[in-house]
Design an enzyme around this catalytic site. Structure first.
Site, PDB file in Angstrom:
ATOM      1  N   PRO A 132       9.293 -49.477 -27.486  1.00  0.00           N
ATOM      2  CG  PRO A 132       7.527 -48.123 -26.765  1.00  0.00           C
ATOM      3  CD  PRO A 132       8.712 -48.140 -27.688  1.00  0.00           C
ATOM      4  CB  THR A 162      20.990 -46.338 -19.744  1.00  0.00           C
ATOM      5  OG1 THR A 162      20.407 -47.631 -19.760  1.00  0.00           O
ATOM      6  CG2 THR A 162      21.859 -46.190 -18.504  1.00  0.00           C
ATOM      7  NE  ARG A 259      26.660 -57.076 -28.327  1.00  0.00           N
ATOM      8  CZ  ARG A 259      26.199 -56.983 -29.564  1.00  0.00           C
ATOM      9  NH1 ARG A 259      27.008 -57.154 -30.575  1.00  0.00           N
ATOM     10  NH2 ARG A 259      24.924 -56.754 -29.778  1.00  0.00           N
ATOM     11  NE  ARG A 284      25.731 -68.250  10.098  1.00  0.00           N
ATOM     12  CZ  ARG A 284      24.844 -67.780  10.946  1.00  0.00           C
ATOM     13  NH1 ARG A 284      25.121 -66.720  11.695  1.00  0.00           N
ATOM     14  NH2 ARG A 284      23.669 -68.351  11.064  1.00  0.00           N
ATOM     15  CG  HIS A 354      26.080 -63.620   2.285  1.00  0.00           C
ATOM     16  ND1 HIS A 354      26.987 -63.795   1.271  1.00  0.00           N
ATOM     17  CD2 HIS A 354      26.477 -62.513   2.949  1.00  0.00           C
ATOM     18  CE1 HIS A 354      27.893 -62.833   1.316  1.00  0.00           C
ATOM     19  NE2 HIS A 354      27.621 -62.051   2.331  1.00  0.00           N
ATOM     20  N   GLY A 355      23.563 -67.635   3.364  1.00  0.00           N
ATOM     21  CA  GLY A 355      22.396 -68.200   4.041  1.00  0.00           C
ATOM     22  C   GLY A 355      21.263 -67.184   4.092  1.00  0.00           C
ATOM     23  N   GLY A 356      20.550 -67.153   5.208  1.00  0.00           N
ATOM     24  CA  GLY A 356      19.397 -66.255   5.346  1.00  0.00           C
ATOM     25  C   GLY A 356      19.788 -64.782   5.260  1.00  0.00           C
ATOM     26  CD  GLU A 379      25.414 -51.909 -24.246  1.00  0.00           C
ATOM     27  OE1 GLU A 379      24.298 -51.429 -24.561  1.00  0.00           O
ATOM     28  OE2 GLU A 379      26.107 -51.445 -23.329  1.00  0.00           O
ATOM     29  CD  GLU A 383      18.320 -66.067 -25.012  1.00  0.00           C
ATOM     30  OE1 GLU A 383      18.369 -64.853 -24.733  1.00  0.00           O
ATOM     31  OE2 GLU A 383      18.284 -66.956 -24.144  1.00  0.00           O
TER      32      GLU A 383
HETATM   33  C1  LIG Z   1      17.900 -51.409 -17.450  1.00  0.00           C
HETATM   34  C2  LIG Z   1      17.958 -51.389 -18.940  1.00  0.00           C
HETATM   35  C3  LIG Z   1      18.673 -50.390 -19.581  1.00  0.00           C
HETATM   36  C4  LIG Z   1      18.695 -50.324 -20.985  1.00  0.00           C
HETATM   37  N1  LIG Z   1      19.355 -49.285 -21.604  1.00  0.00           N
HETATM   38  C5  LIG Z   1      19.232 -49.131 -22.957  1.00  0.00           C
HETATM   39  C6  LIG Z   1      19.788 -47.974 -23.610  1.00  0.00           C
HETATM   40  O1  LIG Z   1      20.446 -47.138 -22.988  1.00  0.00           O
HETATM   41  N2  LIG Z   1      19.557 -47.807 -24.929  1.00  0.00           N
HETATM   42  C7  LIG Z   1      18.847 -48.716 -25.667  1.00  0.00           C
HETATM   43  O2  LIG Z   1      18.680 -48.506 -26.878  1.00  0.00           O
HETATM   44  N3  LIG Z   1      18.323 -49.842 -25.075  1.00  0.00           N
HETATM   45  C8  LIG Z   1      18.505 -50.060 -23.751  1.00  0.00           C
HETATM   46  N4  LIG Z   1      17.973 -51.179 -23.135  1.00  0.00           N
HETATM   47  C9  LIG Z   1      17.200 -52.115 -23.937  1.00  0.00           C
HETATM   48  C10 LIG Z   1      17.903 -53.432 -24.142  1.00  0.00           C
HETATM   49  O3  LIG Z   1      18.940 -53.256 -25.086  1.00  0.00           O
HETATM   50  C11 LIG Z   1      16.835 -54.444 -24.600  1.00  0.00           C
HETATM   51  O4  LIG Z   1      15.981 -54.690 -23.498  1.00  0.00           O
HETATM   52  C12 LIG Z   1      17.470 -55.723 -25.089  1.00  0.00           C
HETATM   53  O5  LIG Z   1      18.133 -55.514 -26.311  1.00  0.00           O
HETATM   54  C13 LIG Z   1      16.406 -56.819 -25.286  1.00  0.00           C
HETATM   55  O6  LIG Z   1      15.328 -56.352 -26.030  1.00  0.00           O
HETATM   56  P1  LIG Z   1      13.829 -56.578 -25.511  1.00  0.00           P
HETATM   57  O7  LIG Z   1      13.770 -56.191 -24.084  1.00  0.00           O
HETATM   58  O8  LIG Z   1      12.913 -55.892 -26.464  1.00  0.00           O
HETATM   59  O9  LIG Z   1      13.610 -58.136 -25.619  1.00  0.00           O
HETATM   60  P2  LIG Z   1      13.134 -58.905 -26.918  1.00  0.00           P
HETATM   61  O10 LIG Z   1      13.959 -58.522 -28.089  1.00  0.00           O
HETATM   62  O11 LIG Z   1      11.663 -58.782 -27.055  1.00  0.00           O
HETATM   63  O12 LIG Z   1      13.506 -60.404 -26.529  1.00  0.00           O
HETATM   64  C14 LIG Z   1      12.691 -61.173 -25.608  1.00  0.00           C
HETATM   65  C15 LIG Z   1      13.344 -62.555 -25.454  1.00  0.00           C
HETATM   66  O13 LIG Z   1      13.408 -63.223 -26.723  1.00  0.00           O
HETATM   67  C16 LIG Z   1      14.755 -63.562 -27.029  1.00  0.00           C
HETATM   68  N5  LIG Z   1      14.942 -63.421 -28.487  1.00  0.00           N
HETATM   69  C17 LIG Z   1      14.689 -62.336 -29.266  1.00  0.00           C
HETATM   70  N6  LIG Z   1      14.988 -62.585 -30.539  1.00  0.00           N
HETATM   71  C18 LIG Z   1      15.455 -63.866 -30.592  1.00  0.00           C
HETATM   72  C19 LIG Z   1      15.935 -64.720 -31.632  1.00  0.00           C
HETATM   73  N7  LIG Z   1      16.026 -64.298 -32.898  1.00  0.00           N
HETATM   74  N8  LIG Z   1      16.307 -65.979 -31.320  1.00  0.00           N
HETATM   75  C20 LIG Z   1      16.242 -66.422 -30.028  1.00  0.00           C
HETATM   76  N9  LIG Z   1      15.789 -65.668 -28.994  1.00  0.00           N
HETATM   77  C21 LIG Z   1      15.409 -64.409 -29.278  1.00  0.00           C
HETATM   78  C22 LIG Z   1      15.609 -62.591 -26.252  1.00  0.00           C
HETATM   79  O14 LIG Z   1      16.904 -63.099 -26.043  1.00  0.00           O
HETATM   80  C23 LIG Z   1      14.804 -62.474 -24.971  1.00  0.00           C
HETATM   81  O15 LIG Z   1      15.070 -63.583 -24.146  1.00  0.00           O
HETATM   82  C24 LIG Z   1      18.006 -51.301 -21.741  1.00  0.00           C
HETATM   83  C25 LIG Z   1      17.307 -52.334 -21.086  1.00  0.00           C
HETATM   84  C26 LIG Z   1      17.287 -52.391 -19.707  1.00  0.00           C
HETATM   85  C27 LIG Z   1      16.511 -53.488 -19.033  1.00  0.00           C
END
Ligand SMILES: Cc1cc2nc3c(=O)[nH]c(=O)nc-3n(C[C@H](O)[C@H](O)[C@H](O)COP(=O)(O)OP(=O)(O)OC[C@H]3O[C@@H](n4cnc5c(N)ncnc54)[C@H](O)[C@@H]3O)c2cc1C
Length: 401
Positions: A132, A162, A259, A284, A354-356, A379, A383
């Protein structure tokens, strides 16, 4: 619609696999994807079809019952599947990453136990790093595995898993200080535990709870969950590779091939958006002619197609580099970054064409518009990709003066 995203140099087997997958996508996925997505319904029949095609074992070596194909073949299949529905590619992606980690890092007993059943899709994989309070900063995880006799006891909360509900084998990254004295670098005190569980929600084994699905804006159908460990007991032979302290590297290795996979998904979604845009633009009419005849729309189509081609070429290059046994973190980072950004832009342009009607749930582009943003995050965010790319460039181009 096959002119774009061609791949030179494929052998007969690769071409046959791809044409079979493309046929499956056109007949079995595209016609039902949007309806299922709107209902957030798991695509059970599609998954059974993928099993029959052998896609769950595509990269698993033949000695374990898989097809032993390359990362390139896999990525091209993912591209096709994502063209049909991105969520379906998400269903096989985490499975593929866990199978890859087992193949690369597992003990012989772990490979023998899991890979044959994973190749059949009987055991389905998910991987869990995020919590979290963190996603990008993996080294900051707080979930812990503590040795207790011949077992480890796991505590902690994981997020964004996931296939958390539908999987039966989860590779879970935890901190494990055993054998690693105070002051050990965080990434050297992490371990990947192979957690077997029943599919489903609630308490799926003693000490392990998978609460319900997270309600998402897109990427529906596939389940994304939390995972709560409260005294979960794992035998020592379920430490990936048999030795603690290697989890960070194992996960990073898995995410690196992941990736290429996310790049392939971006390519597939962008291709579909282009197909929808170029088709709509010829149907269209405004001001007495098809909108495709307005130069502004032709320019959009030209930009979209160029982006589809460029992203595909970079994705193929990253996959081929890995297949040749070379380090590909730079190429994979670039491909993932570019393909996900271009995907978002191509989808946006198709939406505008696709417009509206693009705003109506009757049109497929509405779904793609909600799906594309996920690729900017999963993945590793844009950033994080740029951090990887930048570091690698400074290694390669070290100032010699
Ligand atoms: C639908 C979905 C499926 C997922 N599935 C998986 C899964 O199967 N297993 C798993 O382990 N995780 C999973 N994830 C998690 C995903 O890998 C993370 O959400 C992702 O790595 C970003 O972490 P965060 O959400 O905590 O964002 P944060 O790390 O809190 O980042 C918030 C923002 O700050 C930026 N940021 C953070 N650090 C820096 C830095 N040093 N310099 C500049 N900018 C920075 C980030 O780019 C982002 O814009 C999933 C996420 C989603 C939404």
């Amino acid at each position: 619609m096959t002119r774009l995203a061609q791949t030179a140099g494929l052998n007969d087997v690769q071409q046959e696999i791809l044409s079979t997958v493309r046929d499956f996508v056109d007949k079995e996925i595209i016609p039902v994807a949007t309806q299922l997505e709107h209902r957030d319904e798991y695509p059970t029949e599609i998954v059974e079809g993928l099993k029959e095609l052998g896609l769950f074992g595509l990269m698993i070596p033949e000695e374990y019952g898989g097809l032993g194909e390359s990362l390139l073949t896999y990525a091209l299949c993912v591209e096709e599947i994502a063209r049909g529905w991105m969520s379906v590619s998400g269903i096989i992606n985490t499975h593929f990453i866990v199978a890859y980690m087992l193949k690369q890092h597992g003990t012989q007993e772990q490979k023998d136990t899991f890979l044959p059943r994973m190749a059949l899709g009987e055991v389905r994989g998910a991987f869990s790093m995020s919590e979290p309070a963190l996603g990008s900063d993996v080294a900051a995880i707080t979930s812990k595995g503590v040795k207790d006799g011949a077992e480890y006891v796991l505590h902690g909360q994981k997020m964004w898993l996931t296939n958390g509900g539908t999987s039966s084998l989860v590779a879970v990254l935890c901190r494990s200080d055993e054998g690693h004295p105070e002051g050990t670098a965080p990434h050297k005190s992490m371990t990947t535990f192979l957690v077997e569980k029943e599919p489903g929600f609630g308490e799926v084994r003693p000490g392990l709870t998978i609460p319900g699905k997270i309600d998402k804006m897109g990427y529906k159908g596939v389940d994304t969950t939390e995972l709560i460990m409260d005294g979960l007991r794992i035998p020592a032979n379920r430490v990936l590779g048999g030795t603690t302290g290697r989890g960070f590297y194992q996960m990073m290795d898995g995410v690196e091939v992941g990736r290429v996979n996310v790049a392939a998904r971006g390519c597939g979604v962008a291709q579909r958006a282009f197909e929808l845009g170029v088709s709509y633009a010829q149907q269209r009419h405004t001001f007495g002619k098809p909108i495709a005849q307005h130069q502004a729309i032709q320019f959009k189509l030209a930009e979209m197609a160029t982006k589809v081609e460029a992203a595909h070429a970079m994705m193929v290059n990253a996959a081929r580099k890995k297949d040749s046994g070379e380090r590909n973190d730079l190429e994979a980072g670039m491909a993932k970054y570019l393909a996900s950004e271009y995907c978002k832009e191509v989808v946006e342009d198709a939406f505008r064409i696709h417009g509206g009607y693009g705003f109506s749930k009757e049109y497929e582009i509405e779904r793609l518009y909600r799906e594309a943003p996920m690729l900017l995050i999963g993945e590793g965010t844009a950033e994080i990709q740029k951090m990887i790319i930048g570091r690698r460039l400074l290694e390669e181009y070290r100032f010699q003066g």
